[in-house]
Design a protein around this motif. Structure first.
Motif, PDB file in Angstrom:
ATOM      1  N   GLY A 175       0.835  -1.193   0.000  1.00  0.00           N
ATOM      2  CA  GLY A 175       0.000   0.000   0.000  1.00  0.00           C
ATOM      3  C   GLY A 175       0.868   1.240   0.000  1.00  0.00           C
ATOM      4  N   GLU A 176       0.255   2.397  -0.184  1.00  0.00           N
ATOM      5  CA  GLU A 176       1.017   3.645  -0.245  1.00  0.00           C
ATOM      6  C   GLU A 176       0.233   4.782   0.369  1.00  0.00           C
ATOM      7  OE1 GLU A 176      -0.680   5.873  -2.205  1.00  0.00           O
ATOM      8  OE2 GLU A 176      -1.996   4.246  -2.859  1.00  0.00           O
ATOM      9  N   MET A 177       0.972   5.757   0.851  1.00  0.00           N
ATOM     10  CA  MET A 177       0.410   7.010   1.332  1.00  0.00           C
ATOM     11  C   MET A 177       1.409   8.107   1.054  1.00  0.00           C
ATOM     12  SD  MET A 177      -1.979   8.729   2.720  1.00  0.00           S
ATOM     13  CE  MET A 177      -1.848  10.525   2.748  1.00  0.00           C
ATOM     14  N   GLY A 178       0.969   9.161   0.389  1.00  0.00           N
ATOM     15  CA  GLY A 178       1.861  10.287   0.132  1.00  0.00           C
ATOM     16  C   GLY A 178       1.134  11.363  -0.641  1.00  0.00           C
ATOM     17  N   ILE A 179       0.873  12.486  -0.008  1.00  0.00           N
ATOM     18  CA  ILE A 179       0.210  13.576  -0.715  1.00  0.00           C
ATOM     19  C   ILE A 179       1.070  13.954  -1.928  1.00  0.00           C
ATOM     20  CG2 ILE A 179      -0.557  15.972  -0.556  1.00  0.00           C
ATOM     21  CD1 ILE A 179      -2.286  13.920   0.977  1.00  0.00           C
ATOM     22  N   GLY A 180       0.443  13.988  -3.093  1.00  0.00           N
ATOM     23  CA  GLY A 180       1.150  14.288  -4.335  1.00  0.00           C
ATOM     24  C   GLY A 180       1.572  13.069  -5.127  1.00  0.00           C
ATOM     25  N   PHE A 247       9.612   8.106  -3.306  1.00  0.00           N
ATOM     26  CA  PHE A 247      10.298   7.090  -2.506  1.00  0.00           C
ATOM     27  C   PHE A 247       9.401   5.889  -2.258  1.00  0.00           C
ATOM     28  CE2 PHE A 247      12.775  10.821  -0.514  1.00  0.00           C
ATOM     29  CZ  PHE A 247      13.800  10.700  -1.433  1.00  0.00           C
ATOM     30  N   GLU A 248       8.118   6.154  -1.944  1.00  0.00           N
ATOM     31  CA  GLU A 248       7.208   5.040  -1.642  1.00  0.00           C
ATOM     32  C   GLU A 248       6.874   4.240  -2.889  1.00  0.00           C
ATOM     33  OE1 GLU A 248       4.162   8.336  -2.430  1.00  0.00           O
ATOM     34  OE2 GLU A 248       6.324   8.004  -2.375  1.00  0.00           O
ATOM     35  N   ILE A 249       6.836   4.892  -4.053  1.00  0.00           N
ATOM     36  CA  ILE A 249       6.530   4.190  -5.304  1.00  0.00           C
ATOM     37  C   ILE A 249       7.687   3.277  -5.688  1.00  0.00           C
ATOM     38  CG2 ILE A 249       6.043   4.496  -7.759  1.00  0.00           C
ATOM     39  CD1 ILE A 249       4.657   7.150  -7.009  1.00  0.00           C
ATOM     40  N   VAL A 250       8.899   3.785  -5.585  1.00  0.00           N
ATOM     41  CA  VAL A 250      10.077   2.966  -5.898  1.00  0.00           C
ATOM     42  C   VAL A 250      10.203   1.820  -4.899  1.00  0.00           C
ATOM     43  CG1 VAL A 250      12.581   2.976  -6.166  1.00  0.00           C
ATOM     44  CG2 VAL A 250      11.236   4.923  -6.996  1.00  0.00           C
ATOM     45  N   ALA A 251       9.905   2.080  -3.635  1.00  0.00           N
ATOM     46  CA  ALA A 251       9.953   1.016  -2.635  1.00  0.00           C
ATOM     47  C   ALA A 251       8.956  -0.087  -2.968  1.00  0.00           C
ATOM     48  CB  ALA A 251       9.687   1.584  -1.247  1.00  0.00           C
ATOM     49  N   LEU A 252       7.797   0.278  -3.467  1.00  0.00           N
ATOM     50  CA  LEU A 252       6.816  -0.723  -3.882  1.00  0.00           C
ATOM     51  C   LEU A 252       7.372  -1.603  -5.005  1.00  0.00           C
ATOM     52  CD1 LEU A 252       3.630   1.495  -3.784  1.00  0.00           C
ATOM     53  CD2 LEU A 252       3.853  -0.708  -2.599  1.00  0.00           C
ATOM     54  N   SER A 253       8.071  -0.981  -5.964  1.00  0.00           N
ATOM     55  CA  SER A 253       8.702  -1.773  -7.027  1.00  0.00           C
ATOM     56  C   SER A 253       9.704  -2.751  -6.442  1.00  0.00           C
ATOM     57  CB  SER A 253       9.408  -0.849  -8.034  1.00  0.00           C
ATOM     58  OG  SER A 253       8.500  -0.003  -8.696  1.00  0.00           O
ATOM     59  N   GLY A 254      10.526  -2.275  -5.514  1.00  0.00           N
ATOM     60  CA  GLY A 254      11.505  -3.140  -4.877  1.00  0.00           C
ATOM     61  C   GLY A 254      10.858  -4.264  -4.091  1.00  0.00           C
ATOM     62  N   ALA A 255       9.744  -3.964  -3.435  1.00  0.00           N
ATOM     63  CA  ALA A 255       9.043  -4.985  -2.654  1.00  0.00           C
ATOM     64  C   ALA A 255       8.492  -6.084  -3.556  1.00  0.00           C
ATOM     65  CB  ALA A 255       7.915  -4.340  -1.856  1.00  0.00           C
ATOM     66  N   MET A 256       7.928  -5.702  -4.688  1.00  0.00           N
ATOM     67  CA  MET A 256       7.381  -6.709  -5.602  1.00  0.00           C
ATOM     68  C   MET A 256       8.475  -7.608  -6.151  1.00  0.00           C
ATOM     69  SD  MET A 256       4.437  -4.620  -7.670  1.00  0.00           S
ATOM     70  CE  MET A 256       4.029  -3.032  -6.978  1.00  0.00           C
ATOM     71  N   ILE A 272      -1.547   3.760  -8.241  1.00  0.00           N
ATOM     72  CA  ILE A 272      -0.157   4.043  -7.864  1.00  0.00           C
ATOM     73  C   ILE A 272       0.649   2.756  -7.756  1.00  0.00           C
ATOM     74  CG2 ILE A 272       1.313   4.998  -6.046  1.00  0.00           C
ATOM     75  CD1 ILE A 272      -1.099   6.981  -5.546  1.00  0.00           C
ATOM     76  N   VAL A 273       0.085   1.745  -7.097  1.00  0.00           N
ATOM     77  CA  VAL A 273       0.809   0.477  -6.959  1.00  0.00           C
ATOM     78  C   VAL A 273       0.963  -0.192  -8.325  1.00  0.00           C
ATOM     79  CG1 VAL A 273       0.905  -1.738  -5.761  1.00  0.00           C
ATOM     80  CG2 VAL A 273      -0.085   0.243  -4.615  1.00  0.00           C
ATOM     81  N   SER A 274      -0.017  -0.045  -9.195  1.00  0.00           N
ATOM     82  CA  SER A 274       0.093  -0.607 -10.540  1.00  0.00           C
ATOM     83  C   SER A 274       1.189   0.080 -11.355  1.00  0.00           C
ATOM     84  CB  SER A 274      -1.248  -0.508 -11.280  1.00  0.00           C
ATOM     85  OG  SER A 274      -2.229  -1.314 -10.658  1.00  0.00           O
ATOM     86  N   VAL A 275       1.381   1.379 -11.148  1.00  0.00           N
ATOM     87  CA  VAL A 275       2.482   2.073 -11.818  1.00  0.00           C
ATOM     88  C   VAL A 275       3.820   1.548 -11.300  1.00  0.00           C
ATOM     89  CG1 VAL A 275       3.624   4.305 -12.155  1.00  0.00           C
ATOM     90  CG2 VAL A 275       1.135   4.136 -12.326  1.00  0.00           C
TER      91      VAL A 275
END
Length: 358
Positions: A175-180, A247-256, A272-275
């Motif tokens: 999951g993600e959270m980040g204004i913007g 940072f959170e988007i790139v971390a999601l890529s790394g997690a997958m 966002i997670v799909s991106v």
């Protein structure tokens, strides 16, 4: 894990799901007391999970949810209906159990961890400290992060996958959270898909038409800067992540990627997670075999990203909250698929005649 060791892992292709387990699962599906194909996509879900887990009886009882939070320098250009302080406030809400994903995690009996990859707020004591900086730089004017910062974010995601593996997770949700972060996700998707900003930029946290128009202009500015700065590297996923990601988007890529390396299936949330998944799959195409897609987001750009990933999500509920909430809502479908596959009687066990009349 050192940067060097993670970089080596990141350059390796994920393993393939086990074809022999998939074949055994298909044989079992054919033996169960139902017409072939009558359970629709639930049948293939069970087969895919069996191959991913290399098990004759797939299960998703142990679910690990990792929620990555980060702030974005592009917020200084007024692209969100909410101030950046909301990111930190929502971390506190996640920790207190009051957010949607907190409620859903309790309902599922899932593990929920919060990872602060770089917010402008003070670190919350219940969040895992993976802070890289106090938010990214403004992606409309310069690269959002350096290559070293990108690698730190990837490592933060891989560390979450390692914790999931240590906990015996049978399914991972990011999951993600980040204004913007819908601005960052839209810009990153546009760069990877060579698509215009207007096709992937949406209301995010609730912008009106004028707000979406302004946000689209900012994404266009970021794409122009990205293409001019990186020239022929503009569609390289690693370059695009550093230039336009969060940072959170790139971390999601790394997690997958980390989950696939450890043979943990991943249930992908919304836009966002799909991106993040798109960027990771563009880098390592074999990752696609480890992904399930939970729902079709109400964010308009999501359809383009799903099409690029050849993904048909399980649900279409008009959700666009983020947090991993849409993925959490879809978990009971995966559990149902596993229960049907594991517990239904075969024709032989039930004494039911499988032979059709002619």
């Amino acid at each position: 894990m050192t940067t060097a060791s993670f970089s080596q892992r990141f350059l390796q292709a994920p393993p393939a799901p086990t074809s022999a387990a998939a074949e055994r699962a298909r044989d079992r599906q054919a033996s169960l007391t139902k017409p072939a194909g009558s359970l629709g996509r639930l049948e293939q879900l069970a087969i895919t999970l069996a191959a991913q887990q290399d098990r004759d009886r797939p299960a998703v009882d142990r679910v690990h949810i990792a929620l990555f939070a980060g702030d974005h320098g592009v917020c200084e250009d007024g692209i969100s209906a909410f101030p950046q302080t909301v990111t930190g406030q929502m971390i506190a809400n996640f920790a207190a159990g009051g957010a949607a994903i907190s409620v859903l995690a309790r309902q599922l009996g899932a593990t929920l961890e919060i990872i602060d990859t770089g917010t402008v707020s003070a670190r919350h004591p219940q969040a895992i400290d993976a802070r890289i900086a106090a938010g990214t730089a403004n992606l409309a004017r310069t690269d959002a992060m350096t290559a070293a910062e990108r690698d730190q974010a990837l490592m933060a995601g891989d560390a979450a996958a390692e914790r999931a593996a240590a906990a015996g997770a049978e399914l991972f949700i990011g999951g993600e959270m980040g204004i913007g972060n819908t601005t960052s996700a839209a810009a990153l998707a546009c760069a990877l898909l060579d698509a215009p900003a207007r096709a992937l930029t949406g209301p995010g946290t609730g912008l009106d038409a004028a707000g979406v128009t302004h946000k689209t202009r900012i994404v266009e500015q970021a794409l122009h800067r990205h293409a001019a700065t990186h020239a022929r590297l503009a569609q390289d996923p690693l370059t695009a992540m550093a230039s336009l990601g969060g940072f959170e988007i790139v971390a999601l890529s790394g997690a997958m990627l980390g989950c696939a390396a450890r043979r943990i299936p991943v249930l992908v949330d919304g836009f966002i997670v799909s991106v993040a998944a798109l960027a990771a799959v563009r880098h390592a195409p074999a990752l696609r075999d480890w992904l399930h897609f939970a729902h079709r987001s109400g964010e308009p750009g999501h359809a383009h990203v799903l099409a690029a990933l050849d993904a048909e999500p399980l649900l279409d509920l008009g959700m666009r909250l983020g947090e991993g909430s849409g993925a959490a809502v879809a978990v009971p479908l995966l559990r149902a698929a596993c229960a049907l596959h594991n517990e239904m009687a075969s024709f032989e066990q039930a004494g039911v005649d499988k032979t059709r009349e002619t």
